[in-house]
Design an enzyme around this catalytic site. Structure first.
Site, PDB file in Angstrom:
ATOM      1  N   LYS A 202       0.863  -1.186   0.000  1.00  0.00           N
ATOM      2  CA  LYS A 202       0.000   0.000   0.000  1.00  0.00           C
ATOM      3  C   LYS A 202       0.896   1.231   0.000  1.00  0.00           C
ATOM      4  CE  LYS A 202      -3.673   2.332   2.594  1.00  0.00           C
ATOM      5  NZ  LYS A 202      -4.547   2.273   3.804  1.00  0.00           N
ATOM      6  N   LYS A 256      -2.196  -1.470  -3.714  1.00  0.00           N
ATOM      7  CA  LYS A 256      -3.056  -0.297  -3.616  1.00  0.00           C
ATOM      8  C   LYS A 256      -2.204   0.963  -3.696  1.00  0.00           C
ATOM      9  CE  LYS A 256      -6.441   1.904  -0.530  1.00  0.00           C
ATOM     10  NZ  LYS A 256      -7.091   1.873   0.793  1.00  0.00           N
TER      11      LYS A 256
END
Length: 333
Positions: A202, A256
């Protein structure tokens, strides 16, 4: 793979593109409703569907409306919903205790979905930012986001979500060591079948802005998240994080944001061969919707193309706010 291609004119690539039937026969990737996870925002109240201003078409829903949305998703063949709470400011504290309240909004919504649409898998978010008065994913001490104390809190949050009936735990916090701690706690507390879909790579991205509006974290956030989310310049680091989380007990891994990081998705799938997901985040969604609303792009075609690119990059599925619209289009051929 080294392609073997005859010289022109023996090889004419346009032959396979000549008709829709031939294009279908030679298509390499396919998108189905089964590839989709639908992120939904839950808020307090009853009978409420409240638009998120920076995400056209996206709503914050009260628990009863979440249950209705789950029924709709189940009818479309969407296999999973991911819950994100919009927490009232009065419940945001330094100790983040609402995060593991058995009756917080996320846990209420999980139970409601299980009652209304039992075939839908419920994925929950594990991070402190919706409950933290500082807006961070971890505890803040002397302006430092501390790791180990945060992990202890995330474990309590994980167990509360598992008790509520969550099928998939989604740790989005990026603290070190949290996957191992969560897996150990789930095993010891009788939740051996609960899966972990780790936000393993992420990035500290500027694409999250509309999401923070949706969960009410924009105004609370003090500083940035660069000390725990990844540097967008790095890719080898993502491979080390993926490997670590798998070794600690993650069942699936996520990259992400999505489209700006398709190279990472491809490396993860090629390098580890594990269930690999991407999150088409709020900024990606908002850009497509804004351009479509201004007539600058064909919104439906770009939406479908954007989802297909994840499959081409090796993803097994994608979290997308477009999920129900995409599933409806696919159902109608």
């Amino acid at each position: 793979m080294t392609p073997t291609v005859a010289p022109f004119p023996a090889a004419r690539f346009r032959r396979a593109r000549r008709t829709s039937a031939l294009r279908a026969l030679t298509q390499e990737n396919a998108l189905t409703p089964g590839d989709l996870i639908w992120p939904i925002f839950v808020r307090d109240g009853k009978g409420i569907e409240e638009p998120v201003g920076s995400m056209p078409g996206v709503m914050r829903r009260s628990v009863d409306k979440i249950a209705q949305a789950a029924k709709h998703a189940q009818s479309l063949g969407i296999p999973a919903i991911c819950l994100f709470p919009y927490t009232d400011d009065s419940l945001k504290t330094e100790d983040c205790a609402e995060a593991w309240n058995p009756n917080n909004l996320s846990n209420q919504a999980t139970r409601a979905i299980k009652d209304a649409a039992p075939d839908i898998a419920v994925m929950t978010d594990v991070a402190l930012d919706p409950y933290n008065i500082n807006g961070h994913d971890g505890f803040v001490e002397d302006d430092v986001i501390v790791n180990d104390r945060t992990v202890d809190a995330l474990v309590k949050m994980t167990l509360a979500q598992a008790e509520a009936g969550a099928d998939i735990i989604g740790p989005s916090d990026m603290m070190d060591g949290r996957i191992g701690a969560m897996r150990s706690a789930l095993e010891s507390e009788g939740h051996q079948n609960v899966m972990i879909l780790s936000y393993a790579a992420k990035y500290a991205s500027a694409y999250y802005g509309p999401f923070r509006d949706a969960v009410g974290a924009s105004g609370a956030l003090k500083g940035d998240k660069k000390t725990y989310q990844m540097n967008p310049a790095n890719s080898d680091e993502a491979m080390r994080l993926i490997q670590r989380d798998l070794q600690e007990g993650a069942d699936m891994v996520m990259v992400k944001p999505g489209m700006p990081y398709l190279d990472i998705c491809r490396r993860v799938k090629d390098g580890f061969g594990v269930p690999t997901y991407a999150y088409q985040v709020s900024g990606e969604y908002a850009m497509i919707e804004a351009a479509a609303q201004n007539g600058w792009i064909d919104g439906e075609r770009v939406m479908m193309e954007s989802l297909m690119c994840f499959k081409r990059a090796g993803c097994d599925g994608v979290l997308s706010y477009f999920a129900p619209r995409v599933a409806e289009i696919l159902a109608n051929g």
